[in-house]
Motif scaffolding. Structure first.
Motif, PDB file in Angstrom:
ATOM      1  N   HIS A  32       0.881  -1.548   0.089  1.00  0.00           N
ATOM      2  CA  HIS A  32      -0.123   0.308  -0.198  1.00  0.00           C
ATOM      3  C   HIS A  32       0.813   1.254  -0.306  1.00  0.00           C
ATOM      4  CE1 HIS A  32      -3.325  -2.475   2.266  1.00  0.00           C
ATOM      5  NE2 HIS A  32      -3.379  -2.665   0.343  1.00  0.00           N
ATOM      6  N   LEU A  33       0.372   2.181  -0.817  1.00  0.00           N
ATOM      7  CA  LEU A  33       0.889   3.579  -0.593  1.00  0.00           C
ATOM      8  C   LEU A  33       0.788   4.692   0.351  1.00  0.00           C
ATOM      9  CD1 LEU A  33       2.800   5.360  -2.730  1.00  0.00           C
ATOM     10  CD2 LEU A  33       0.515   6.569  -3.390  1.00  0.00           C
ATOM     11  N   VAL A  34       1.860   5.279   0.916  1.00  0.00           N
ATOM     12  CA  VAL A  34       1.221   6.229   1.844  1.00  0.00           C
ATOM     13  C   VAL A  34       2.000   7.009   1.758  1.00  0.00           C
ATOM     14  CG1 VAL A  34       1.684   7.077   4.924  1.00  0.00           C
ATOM     15  CG2 VAL A  34       1.780   4.360   4.035  1.00  0.00           C
ATOM     16  N   LEU A  35       0.468   8.420   1.972  1.00  0.00           N
ATOM     17  CA  LEU A  35       1.150  10.096   2.023  1.00  0.00           C
ATOM     18  C   LEU A  35       1.115  10.691   3.419  1.00  0.00           C
ATOM     19  CD1 LEU A  35       0.615  12.436   0.382  1.00  0.00           C
ATOM     20  CD2 LEU A  35      -1.189  12.555  -0.293  1.00  0.00           C
ATOM     21  N   TYR A  36       2.132  11.721   3.614  1.00  0.00           N
ATOM     22  CA  TYR A  36       2.207  12.074   4.181  1.00  0.00           C
ATOM     23  C   TYR A  36       1.818  13.712   4.148  1.00  0.00           C
ATOM     24  CZ  TYR A  36       4.014  15.023   8.211  1.00  0.00           C
ATOM     25  OH  TYR A  36       4.352  15.699   9.407  1.00  0.00           O
ATOM     26  N   ALA A  45      -7.009  11.590  -6.593  1.00  0.00           N
ATOM     27  CA  ALA A  45      -7.982  12.422  -5.869  1.00  0.00           C
ATOM     28  C   ALA A  45      -7.144  13.811  -5.025  1.00  0.00           C
ATOM     29  CB  ALA A  45      -8.195  11.420  -4.764  1.00  0.00           C
ATOM     30  N   ILE A  46      -6.131  13.603  -5.291  1.00  0.00           N
ATOM     31  CA  ILE A  46      -5.223  15.182  -5.579  1.00  0.00           C
ATOM     32  C   ILE A  46      -5.403  16.216  -5.751  1.00  0.00           C
ATOM     33  CG2 ILE A  46      -2.396  16.221  -4.195  1.00  0.00           C
ATOM     34  CD1 ILE A  46      -2.509  12.887  -3.624  1.00  0.00           C
ATOM     35  N   SER A  62      -2.588   9.016   5.547  1.00  0.00           N
ATOM     36  CA  SER A  62      -3.264   8.149   4.499  1.00  0.00           C
ATOM     37  C   SER A  62      -2.526   6.993   3.831  1.00  0.00           C
ATOM     38  CB  SER A  62      -4.495   8.839   3.666  1.00  0.00           C
ATOM     39  OG  SER A  62      -3.588   9.708   2.296  1.00  0.00           O
ATOM     40  N   LEU A  63      -3.449   6.044   3.495  1.00  0.00           N
ATOM     41  CA  LEU A  63      -2.967   4.656   2.925  1.00  0.00           C
ATOM     42  C   LEU A  63      -3.718   4.467   1.967  1.00  0.00           C
ATOM     43  CD1 LEU A  63      -3.416   1.964   5.895  1.00  0.00           C
ATOM     44  CD2 LEU A  63      -1.480   2.885   4.204  1.00  0.00           C
ATOM     45  N   TRP A  64      -3.002   3.769   0.629  1.00  0.00           N
ATOM     46  CA  TRP A  64      -3.848   4.085  -0.404  1.00  0.00           C
ATOM     47  C   TRP A  64      -2.997   2.904  -1.645  1.00  0.00           C
ATOM     48  CZ3 TRP A  64      -7.246   8.207  -2.467  1.00  0.00           C
ATOM     49  CH2 TRP A  64      -6.860   9.365  -2.127  1.00  0.00           C
ATOM     50  N   HIS A 103     -12.701   8.174  -2.977  1.00  0.00           N
ATOM     51  CA  HIS A 103     -12.371   8.134  -3.555  1.00  0.00           C
ATOM     52  C   HIS A 103     -11.388   6.725  -4.161  1.00  0.00           C
ATOM     53  CE1 HIS A 103      -9.845   8.849  -7.226  1.00  0.00           C
ATOM     54  NE2 HIS A 103     -10.112   9.971  -7.601  1.00  0.00           N
ATOM     55  N   HIS A 104     -11.792   5.893  -4.959  1.00  0.00           N
ATOM     56  CA  HIS A 104     -11.378   4.513  -5.185  1.00  0.00           C
ATOM     57  C   HIS A 104      -9.601   5.110  -5.183  1.00  0.00           C
ATOM     58  CE1 HIS A 104     -10.627   1.403  -8.020  1.00  0.00           C
ATOM     59  NE2 HIS A 104      -9.544   1.986  -8.089  1.00  0.00           N
ATOM     60  N   GLY A 105      -9.405   3.869  -4.079  1.00  0.00           N
ATOM     61  CA  GLY A 105      -8.281   3.428  -4.222  1.00  0.00           C
ATOM     62  C   GLY A 105      -7.392   4.457  -2.926  1.00  0.00           C
ATOM     63  N   TYR A 106      -8.788   4.793  -2.022  1.00  0.00           N
ATOM     64  CA  TYR A 106      -8.424   5.127  -0.744  1.00  0.00           C
ATOM     65  C   TYR A 106      -8.601   4.662   0.333  1.00  0.00           C
ATOM     66  CZ  TYR A 106      -9.738   7.404   3.296  1.00  0.00           C
ATOM     67  OH  TYR A 106      -9.761   7.915   4.857  1.00  0.00           O
TER      68      TYR A 106
END
Length: 185
Positions: free
Chosen positions: A3-7, A101-102, A90-92, A40-43
């Motif tokens: 999973h991808l993390v976004l900070y 989403a962004i 968040s995790l994606w 959102h898809h993928g969230y």
């Protein structure tokens, strides 16, 4: 599956408690943006304080997301009255859903106004990295990755959209993530 993390981290021009219209506009708009992004898809998930918790970011119970932390360059307040920051964790499922989403909808509109609300610190406003399925990143992980990106540039440990990496650490091309009209420069 990784999973991808976004900070994300930004220093606000005024404390969140400031009653000025511009501050209220930012604060009030954030709820709608979170609602839209969470659909959102993928969230997958984002750090949330325990229900009913009140106070500054630093006083809240974040559960498995760990104790709230900030980068070394944050020099503003840490109380409910003086905190002047916006941070997310968040995790994606991947880069494409996070990008969509962004850079679309309400969040895109807010990004277009970011300098109304945020100081220009000269530091990156976000960092990505990959984790194994089931891993919950912590706020301290986010700070560590953002500071690494700031000091060393994009690498598998922490990267930006402009220079992304795949879960196995190999470089990706931005054209594989972003449509031509929305590429990050």
């Amino acid at each position: 599956m990784p999973h991808l993390v976004l900070y994300t981290f930004g220093v606000l021009k005024a404390p969140l408690a400031d009653p000025a219209p511009l501050t209220r506009e930012f604060h009030d708009g954030a709820y709608a943006i979170y609602q839209k992004i969470s659909q959102h898809h993928g969230y997958l998930a984002h750090a949330q304080a325990a229900e009913g918790d009140q106070g500054s970011h630093f006083d809240l119970d974040w559960g498995t997301w760990g104790e709230f932390a900030v980068p070394t360059w944050y020099g503003k307040g840490r109380t409910a009255e003086t905190t002047a920051l916006a941070a997310t964790l968040s995790l994606w499922t991947g880069l494409r859903p996070a990008f969509d989403a962004i850079y679309t909808g309400l969040h895109r509109e807010a990004l277009n106004r970011r300098y109304d609300w945020f100081e220009r610190t000269g530091h990156p406003p976000y960092a990505f990295w990959w984790v194994s399925d089931g891993v919950i990143p912590t706020w301290q992980d986010g700070v560590s990755r953002l500071e690494h990106l700031d000091e060393h540039g994009s690498a598998p440990r922490a990267f930006a959209f402009q220079h992304p990496f795949a879960p196995d650490g190999t470089p990706m091309r931005i054209k594989d993530v972003a449509p031509r009209s929305d590429r990050v420069h």
